[in-house]
Design an enzyme around this catalytic site. Sequence first.
Site, short mmCIF file in Angstrom:
data_model
loop_
_atom_site.label_atom_id
_atom_site.label_comp_id
_atom_site.label_asym_id
_atom_site.label_seq_id
_atom_site.Cartn_x
_atom_site.Cartn_y
_atom_site.Cartn_z
N CYS A 23 -10.53 -4.64 -0.41
CA CYS A 23 -11.62 -3.65 -0.34
C CYS A 23 -12.44 -3.70 -1.64
CB CYS A 23 -11.04 -2.26 -0.12
SG CYS A 23 -10.30 -1.53 -1.60
N ASN B 59 0.84 -1.20 0.00
CA ASN B 59 0.00 0.00 0.00
C ASN B 59 0.87 1.25 0.00
OD1 ASN B 59 0.57 -0.84 2.68
ND2 ASN B 59 -1.17 0.26 3.52
N GLU C 67 -3.07 -4.57 -3.20
CA GLU C 67 -3.59 -5.43 -4.29
C GLU C 67 -3.53 -4.68 -5.62
OE1 GLU C 67 -4.89 -4.78 -1.32
OE2 GLU C 67 -6.28 -6.34 -0.67
N GLU D 237 0.20 5.14 0.73
CA GLU D 237 -0.76 6.14 1.20
C GLU D 237 -0.39 7.53 0.68
OE1 GLU D 237 -1.30 5.57 5.44
OE2 GLU D 237 -2.51 3.79 5.02
N1 THU Z 1 -5.32 -1.57 2.44
C1 THU Z 1 -4.72 -2.40 1.53
O1 THU Z 1 -3.63 -2.13 1.04
N2 THU Z 1 -5.38 -3.54 1.20
C2 THU Z 1 -6.53 -3.97 1.77
O2 THU Z 1 -7.03 -5.02 1.41
C3 THU Z 1 -7.18 -3.16 2.80
C4 THU Z 1 -6.63 -1.80 2.99
C5 THU Z 1 -4.58 -0.36 2.87
C6 THU Z 1 -5.09 0.95 2.36
C7 THU Z 1 -4.61 1.90 3.43
O3 THU Z 1 -3.27 2.27 3.17
C8 THU Z 1 -4.63 1.08 4.70
O4 THU Z 1 -4.62 -0.27 4.27
C9 THU Z 1 -5.82 1.34 5.60
O5 THU Z 1 -7.00 1.25 4.89
#
Ligand code: THU
Length: 132
Positions: free
Chosen positions: A88, A44, A57, A46
């Site tokens: 998500c 991820n 993903e 951000e």
């Molecule tokens: N996040 C993911 O990378 N994958 C998921 O399946 C759920 C959420 C990340 C997005 C964000 O950086 C953090 O988790 C909190 O939502």
Amino acid sequence: MSLGEDQLIQKARDAQQHAYAPYSRFLVGAALLAKDGRIFLGCNVENSTLGATLCAERTAVANAVCHGVRHFSKIVIVSNSDDPVMPCGICRSVLFEFAPDLEIIAVSSSGQIEKMKLGDLYPKGFRLNSEK
Ligand code: THU
């Protein structure tokens, strides 16, 4: 558990090390197994706007597509959560675009595993008709 799955989990953990999550501190890594056997990683990423945040993903899918790969069989998702985390809603749609039959393997911080088929998480997923 098969050896292949252990290796995928380790790769996803490697990618998780690169997660950029200063706002949520929720660290996610993904290992996407292509049908040709190659593995594409994601984490991820951000953003200060929060809304521009990319999930692990989706970065894995983008990484694969940038390498010309569009056919996938499995994804492993690891996080620092106590429970396994499933993709998500946006990621379900992005995964469905390329791999409606994808197997999803979610792994908690302690190694607890939950498996699901994308078709069960995102039934009747949305697709525009196109000639790909
Ligand atoms: N996040 C993911 O990378 N994958 C998921 O399946 C759920 C959420 C990340 C997005 C964000 O950086 C953090 O988790 C909190 O939502």
